[in-house]
Design an enzyme around this catalytic site. Structure first.
Site, mmCIF file in Angstrom:
data_model
loop_
_atom_site.group_PDB
_atom_site.id
_atom_site.type_symbol
_atom_site.label_atom_id
_atom_site.label_comp_id
_atom_site.label_asym_id
_atom_site.label_seq_id
_atom_site.Cartn_x
_atom_site.Cartn_y
_atom_site.Cartn_z
ATOM 1 N N ARG A 94 -19.602 97.831 -32.512
ATOM 2 C CA ARG A 94 -19.210 96.462 -32.125
ATOM 3 C C ARG A 94 -18.757 95.719 -33.384
ATOM 4 N NH1 ARG A 94 -24.280 93.305 -31.304
ATOM 5 N NH2 ARG A 94 -24.469 94.351 -29.314
ATOM 6 N N ASP A 127 -28.262 95.521 -33.301
ATOM 7 C CA ASP A 127 -27.564 94.383 -33.902
ATOM 8 C C ASP A 127 -27.560 94.530 -35.423
ATOM 9 O OD1 ASP A 127 -27.246 93.279 -31.407
ATOM 10 O OD2 ASP A 127 -28.752 91.714 -31.665
ATOM 11 N N LYS A 155 -32.718 93.793 -32.377
ATOM 12 C CA LYS A 155 -32.527 93.383 -33.771
ATOM 13 C C LYS A 155 -33.497 94.199 -34.644
ATOM 14 C CE LYS A 155 -30.829 88.688 -33.414
ATOM 15 N NZ LYS A 155 -29.552 89.235 -32.955
HETATM 16 P P1 FAD Z 1 -15.100 81.956 -33.881
HETATM 17 O O1 FAD Z 1 -14.411 82.463 -35.094
HETATM 18 O O2 FAD Z 1 -16.400 81.236 -34.056
HETATM 19 O O3 FAD Z 1 -14.121 81.019 -33.074
HETATM 20 C C1 FAD Z 1 -12.774 81.410 -32.851
HETATM 21 C C2 FAD Z 1 -12.284 80.849 -31.539
HETATM 22 O O4 FAD Z 1 -13.048 81.442 -30.447
HETATM 23 C C3 FAD Z 1 -12.479 79.364 -31.370
HETATM 24 O O5 FAD Z 1 -11.444 78.638 -31.991
HETATM 25 C C4 FAD Z 1 -12.465 79.238 -29.844
HETATM 26 O O6 FAD Z 1 -11.152 79.338 -29.351
HETATM 27 C C5 FAD Z 1 -13.231 80.474 -29.406
HETATM 28 N N1 FAD Z 1 -14.667 80.163 -29.301
HETATM 29 C C6 FAD Z 1 -15.635 80.479 -30.166
HETATM 30 N N2 FAD Z 1 -16.822 80.007 -29.753
HETATM 31 C C7 FAD Z 1 -16.600 79.349 -28.603
HETATM 32 C C8 FAD Z 1 -17.428 78.617 -27.705
HETATM 33 N N3 FAD Z 1 -18.736 78.463 -27.917
HETATM 34 N N4 FAD Z 1 -16.851 78.083 -26.610
HETATM 35 C C9 FAD Z 1 -15.531 78.216 -26.374
HETATM 36 N N5 FAD Z 1 -14.686 78.883 -27.215
HETATM 37 C C10 FAD Z 1 -15.220 79.441 -28.311
HETATM 38 N N6 FAD Z 1 -23.175 88.553 -35.470
HETATM 39 C C11 FAD Z 1 -23.869 89.298 -36.347
HETATM 40 O O7 FAD Z 1 -23.865 89.022 -37.551
HETATM 41 N N7 FAD Z 1 -24.593 90.388 -35.915
HETATM 42 C C12 FAD Z 1 -24.609 90.785 -34.609
HETATM 43 O O8 FAD Z 1 -25.269 91.772 -34.256
HETATM 44 C C13 FAD Z 1 -23.836 90.029 -33.678
HETATM 45 N N8 FAD Z 1 -23.750 90.387 -32.384
HETATM 46 C C14 FAD Z 1 -22.913 89.706 -31.549
HETATM 47 C C15 FAD Z 1 -22.720 90.159 -30.245
HETATM 48 C C16 FAD Z 1 -21.806 89.542 -29.420
HETATM 49 C C17 FAD Z 1 -21.605 90.054 -28.025
HETATM 50 C C18 FAD Z 1 -21.065 88.414 -29.887
HETATM 51 C C19 FAD Z 1 -20.056 87.725 -29.021
HETATM 52 C C20 FAD Z 1 -21.258 87.933 -31.164
HETATM 53 C C21 FAD Z 1 -22.187 88.564 -32.006
HETATM 54 N N9 FAD Z 1 -22.389 88.114 -33.300
HETATM 55 C C22 FAD Z 1 -23.133 88.873 -34.167
HETATM 56 C C23 FAD Z 1 -21.883 86.780 -33.726
HETATM 57 C C24 FAD Z 1 -20.542 86.852 -34.435
HETATM 58 O O9 FAD Z 1 -20.729 87.432 -35.719
HETATM 59 C C25 FAD Z 1 -19.909 85.450 -34.611
HETATM 60 O O10 FAD Z 1 -20.757 84.670 -35.405
HETATM 61 C C26 FAD Z 1 -19.670 84.721 -33.325
HETATM 62 O O11 FAD Z 1 -19.257 85.559 -32.297
HETATM 63 C C27 FAD Z 1 -18.570 83.651 -33.559
HETATM 64 O O12 FAD Z 1 -17.324 84.261 -33.857
HETATM 65 P P2 FAD Z 1 -16.169 84.444 -32.766
HETATM 66 O O13 FAD Z 1 -15.351 85.610 -33.140
HETATM 67 O O14 FAD Z 1 -16.786 84.513 -31.398
HETATM 68 O O15 FAD Z 1 -15.302 83.121 -32.787
#
Ligand code: FAD
Length: 275
Positions: free
Chosen positions: A155, A104, A73
């Site tokens: 990413r 990140d 980060k």
């Molecule tokens: P969401 O929109 O939260 O959920 C959509 C669907 O995904 C849900 O309806 C469900 O079906 C499934 N889902 C989501 N969470 C879960 C759970 N806990 N258990 C089971 N099913 C679930 N954000 C940043 O701002 N900066 C970064 O550098 C950053 N790096 C990341 C790196 C990785 C590898 C990942 C996975 C995320 C990162 N994020 C980062 C976070 C990202 O921005 C989102 O806040 C986070 O991933 C939630 O969004 P989503 O697309 O996973 O799903």
């Protein structure tokens, strides 16, 4: 010691535990992205210490011949101390690490400095550095155009921060729509280096469809403790990385995971009631 319920979302407090976790994942076909928990340092010594820890960590991955990389980060390695502190620490990590280095993305007001640093190192290392971009920021279309000709991986995530409404999409459906639009652009315009950072089955399926149409290589990235069975299943066919947080600052990270999703809170509650 980390209690068992938090253990689900973090790989332990020490580097050795984090590396053991990568080894276990590798045995099941998933690669690791290690993240030492820590952010928003305003003291140069803290930023330097975590940069040193990342260099050790990268060394540990290489020594143990593990399939993994690191993700840092910006505010953890000096961005809130000074631009020079951030630059010097990122340069030290990128030069020393014998593995891929992700950067990140944090709050909206750090995007320019993060992208500038990423681009410089991505060009110097011929693509051994990656950066995260957030679909909820309105500027991300321009960012992707800028990055299309830059070596290195990108990413795409939905965005974990809360930027002002003038510069960000606030409705979940709009963020999802933009995620799809940006991902389409990436599959059309990027030669490789696409990372789908999402747990959302709809986004992962959409990426699979784009792959069928365009053939552009991509990887799927999810967090430790989230949809892990899907991670292992997807790894049979696609490149899957698990983003693995670890370290002594585990509590606030664990608390964030619990707050963001009712299912996680219920899981924690069940573990407390019947451990
Ligand atoms: P969401 O929109 O939260 O959920 C959509 C669907 O995904 C849900 O309806 C469900 O079906 C499934 N889902 C989501 N969470 C879960 C759970 N806990 N258990 C089971 N099913 C679930 N954000 C940043 O701002 N900066 C970064 O550098 C950053 N790096 C990341 C790196 C990785 C590898 C990942 C996975 C995320 C990162 N994020 C980062 C976070 C990202 O921005 C989102 O806040 C986070 O991933 C939630 O969004 P989503 O697309 O996973 O799903």
């Amino acid at each position: 010691m980390i209690p068992p319920i938090a253990n689900n979302f973090v790989a332990g407090e020490t580097e050795a535990e984090a590396l053991d976790h990568v080894e276990e994942l590798n045995e099941r076909g998933v690669k690791g992205i290690l993240n030492l928990l820590g952010e928003h340092y305003d003291d140069r010594a803290d930023a330097d210490a975590d940069a040193d820890a990342y260099i050790d960590l990268a060394d540990g991955l290489a020594r143990r011949d593990l399939d993994g990389c690191i993700s840092v980060k910006p505010s953890q390695i000096g961005l809130e101390v000074s631009d020079i502190a951030f630059e010097e620490n990122l340069a030290r990590i990128v030069e020393a690490a014998d593995c891929f280095v992700w950067v990140d993305m944090e709050d909206h007001d750090t995007v320019d400095r993060t992208l500038d640093a990423f681009e410089r190192h991505a060009r110097e290392t011929d693509g051994n550095v990656g950066v995260c971009v957030q679909a909820n920021l309105k500027r991300t279309g321009d960012t992707l155009e800028r990055l299309a000709d830059c070596p290195g991986k990108v990413r795409l995530v939905k965005g974990a921060y809360d930027p002002p409404a003038e510069i960000a999409y606030k409705e979940k459906s709009k963020v999802d729509e933009m995620y799809r639009e940006y991902l389409t652009y990436m599959f059309e315009e990027f030669d490789d280096g696409i990372a789908v950072g999402s747990h959302d089955p709809a986004m992962v399926e959409f990426a699979q469809e784009l792959y069928e149409d365009h053939g552009t290589p991509f990887e799927i990235q999810m967090l430790t403790g989230v949809r892990e069975s899907a991670q292992f299943e997807l790894a049979d066919e696609y490149e899957v990385y698990q983003y693995i947080p670890y370290g002594s600052k585990w509590f606030s990270y664990f608390y964030r995971r619990i707050r963001e999703r009712k299912a996680n809170a219920l899981f924690a509650l069940r573990a407390i009631v019947s451990p």
